[in-house]
Scaffold this motif. Sequence first.
Motif, PDB file in Angstrom:
ATOM      1  N   LYS A 143       0.844  -1.178   0.000  1.00 42.68           N
ATOM      2  CA  LYS A 143       0.000   0.000   0.000  1.00 42.68           C
ATOM      3  C   LYS A 143       0.890   1.242   0.000  1.00 42.68           C
ATOM      4  O   LYS A 143       2.050   1.113   0.336  1.00 42.68           O
ATOM      5  N   HIS A 173      -1.081  -4.676   6.129  1.00 46.49           N
ATOM      6  CA  HIS A 173      -0.574  -5.508   7.221  1.00 46.49           C
ATOM      7  C   HIS A 173      -1.435  -5.423   8.482  1.00 46.49           C
ATOM      8  O   HIS A 173      -1.364  -6.305   9.326  1.00 46.49           O
ATOM      9  N   PHE A 174      -2.289  -4.381   8.596  1.00 45.96           N
ATOM     10  CA  PHE A 174      -3.165  -4.343   9.775  1.00 45.96           C
ATOM     11  C   PHE A 174      -4.093  -5.567   9.813  1.00 45.96           C
ATOM     12  O   PHE A 174      -4.449  -6.041  10.869  1.00 45.96           O
ATOM     13  N   LYS A 177      -2.653  -8.546  11.605  1.00 43.12           N
ATOM     14  CA  LYS A 177      -2.465  -8.491  13.063  1.00 43.12           C
ATOM     15  C   LYS A 177      -3.429  -9.470  13.728  1.00 43.12           C
ATOM     16  O   LYS A 177      -4.601  -9.512  13.385  1.00 43.12           O
ATOM     17  N   GLU A 211       0.794   7.682  16.855  1.00 41.21           N
ATOM     18  CA  GLU A 211       2.137   7.103  16.924  1.00 41.21           C
ATOM     19  C   GLU A 211       3.088   8.141  17.513  1.00 41.21           C
ATOM     20  O   GLU A 211       2.923   9.334  17.275  1.00 41.21           O
ATOM     21  N   LEU A 213       6.398   7.879  16.921  1.00 40.48           N
ATOM     22  CA  LEU A 213       7.586   7.999  16.075  1.00 40.48           C
ATOM     23  C   LEU A 213       7.446   9.097  15.032  1.00 40.48           C
ATOM     24  O   LEU A 213       6.346   9.437  14.603  1.00 40.48           O
ATOM     25  N   ARG A 218      12.265   8.224   6.247  1.00 42.73           N
ATOM     26  CA  ARG A 218      11.189   7.966   5.292  1.00 42.73           C
ATOM     27  C   ARG A 218      10.592   9.228   4.685  1.00 42.73           C
ATOM     28  O   ARG A 218       9.556   9.155   4.009  1.00 42.73           O
ATOM     29  N   ASP A 230      -1.132   7.089   3.779  1.00 45.74           N
ATOM     30  CA  ASP A 230      -0.268   6.113   4.442  1.00 45.74           C
ATOM     31  C   ASP A 230      -1.057   5.227   5.404  1.00 45.74           C
ATOM     32  O   ASP A 230      -0.772   4.039   5.524  1.00 45.74           O
ATOM     33  N   MET A 231      -2.023   5.789   6.078  1.00 42.87           N
ATOM     34  CA  MET A 231      -2.671   5.065   7.176  1.00 42.87           C
ATOM     35  C   MET A 231      -4.194   4.918   7.038  1.00 42.87           C
ATOM     36  O   MET A 231      -4.748   3.898   7.397  1.00 42.87           O
ATOM     37  N   HIS A 235      -4.998   1.173   6.254  1.00 45.33           N
ATOM     38  CA  HIS A 235      -5.208   0.421   7.498  1.00 45.33           C
ATOM     39  C   HIS A 235      -6.500   0.762   8.231  1.00 45.33           C
ATOM     40  O   HIS A 235      -7.248  -0.114   8.647  1.00 45.33           O
ATOM     41  N   LYS A 321       1.829  11.222  13.386  1.00 40.00           N
ATOM     42  CA  LYS A 321       3.196  10.988  13.855  1.00 40.00           C
ATOM     43  C   LYS A 321       3.531  11.984  14.962  1.00 40.00           C
ATOM     44  O   LYS A 321       2.958  13.065  15.034  1.00 40.00           O
ATOM     45  N   ARG A 328      -3.073   1.799  19.454  1.00 39.63           N
ATOM     46  CA  ARG A 328      -3.879   1.399  18.283  1.00 39.63           C
ATOM     47  C   ARG A 328      -5.169   0.859  18.854  1.00 39.63           C
ATOM     48  O   ARG A 328      -5.268  -0.316  19.158  1.00 39.63           O
TER      49      ARG A 328
END
Length: 467
Positions: A143, A173-174, A177, A211, A213, A218, A230-231, A235, A321, A328
């Motif tokens: 993605k 990838h979410f 999980k 998040e 971070l 990146r 991105d999110m 996700h 960020k 989450r």
Amino acid sequence: GPKFPQVVVLFGATGDLSRRKLLPGLYHLALAGFIPGYRIIGVSLDEHDADSFRAFTRKALDEFSGRPINEADWSAFAETLDYVPLSAGAEVLKAAVARAETALDGETRRLHYLSVPPAAALSVVRLLGEADLVERARIIMEKPFGTDLASAVSLNARLHEVFTEEQIFRIDHFLGKEAAQNILAFRFANGLFEPIWNRTFIDHVQIDVPETLGLGQRTGFYEATGAFKDMVVTHLFQILGFMAMEPPTSLESGPISEEKNKVFRSMLPIDPKEVVRGQYAGYRSEPGVDPLSETETFIALQCRIDNWRWAGVPFFLRTGKKLAEGQRIISIAFREPPKSMFPAGSGVGAQGPDHLTFDLADATKMSLSFYGKRPGPGMRLDKLSMQFSMKDTDFVGEVLEAYERLILDAMRGDHTLFNTAEGIERLWEVSQPLLDEPPPVRLYAPGSWGPKSIHQLVAPHAWRLPF
Ligand code: BG6
């Protein structure tokens, strides 16, 4: 695991995702014995050879595999690694795959993993066609899949010129999980919750993924992407799909995608007036960032699902960020009881509504928080909770990290936890008003919860975080 040995061609092999997740994930899968045989060919813009790519991989494992590296395991793994610079072209790549297949002997499968930005995806797909690496192959697309509706439609069309839909695995990838799959178990394996899973009992839902971070190295990718692409379109919307979907007729990939896609079709287009975009102070002076950048590092928005189950129930989404905490969570706020006999000052409602909360951390957590009586004379209420934490169970077994699980599924040809072209295109369609008219970014202090206007966005409700 898969039946046949796998030749993994990893595009973007020296990128951030590869270092953090894909190389360590492949190493772990190989070690755990899930794959009958494998060779890995790294491909990227960097000028590595096989040896320097091995050194690169070793460093990534030391840093990110989360466990000490056993030297014997490492040398067995290192031997399977090869590298082809992208600039070497189709013939060289084809030869490297042929060498890998000879080394594996017997029937093999190919897994092309495209860990590359959307703008590069198409040229890699073409390269695979040119190199004649389509047969016996599956392809994982990272993605974001495209950058808007038109580019996603065109990417799907181009992709289908080379690969069949059966071969394509659009990863998120979410969905890999453990905790995300637990949403399905929780909802559909129990008699207690599903009857109240609707507008009659639920006031609103929050999907909140702050998040701590920052962007590290990146920024190059992120400048062109931002928090929404991105999110959220990936996700958070996929998680929303699991939360909101109707019971599928079975747990197979067809029925699950069908129900998720129905949710996406019911979503109303995002109203830019119901979106807060933010950027942390200092982002513009980071290396690789445009000093006038309008890229958002934070986003909060309201989504509306216009169907019988959810009409009138807002879904609030937030992620960003450099925020105050890394969390989450999905939190479901129940409606107030129709009438209260508890006197004002008793504490009823003082800590928000009763809630059910899922924590999507690697070890699933769930909690139900509700009002109960405080010990002592009189009727004073307090928020109590019932909690489940996977950490506290004596459950033992192989826990796969999200990427590991999904790579394994793709090797087995199982699409259940992947996305369809239709679903992704619909999500871009829903997003188009925001892409066309994004509200200006508002600055927020690193370490905060985002710009101040996030509170207006959810009023009269309140953000569930911080707990
Ligand atoms: C990635 C995003 O897909 O997901 C990152 O590109 C983000 O920006 C990450 O940090 C979060 O994933 P996780 O599994 O750490 O919650």
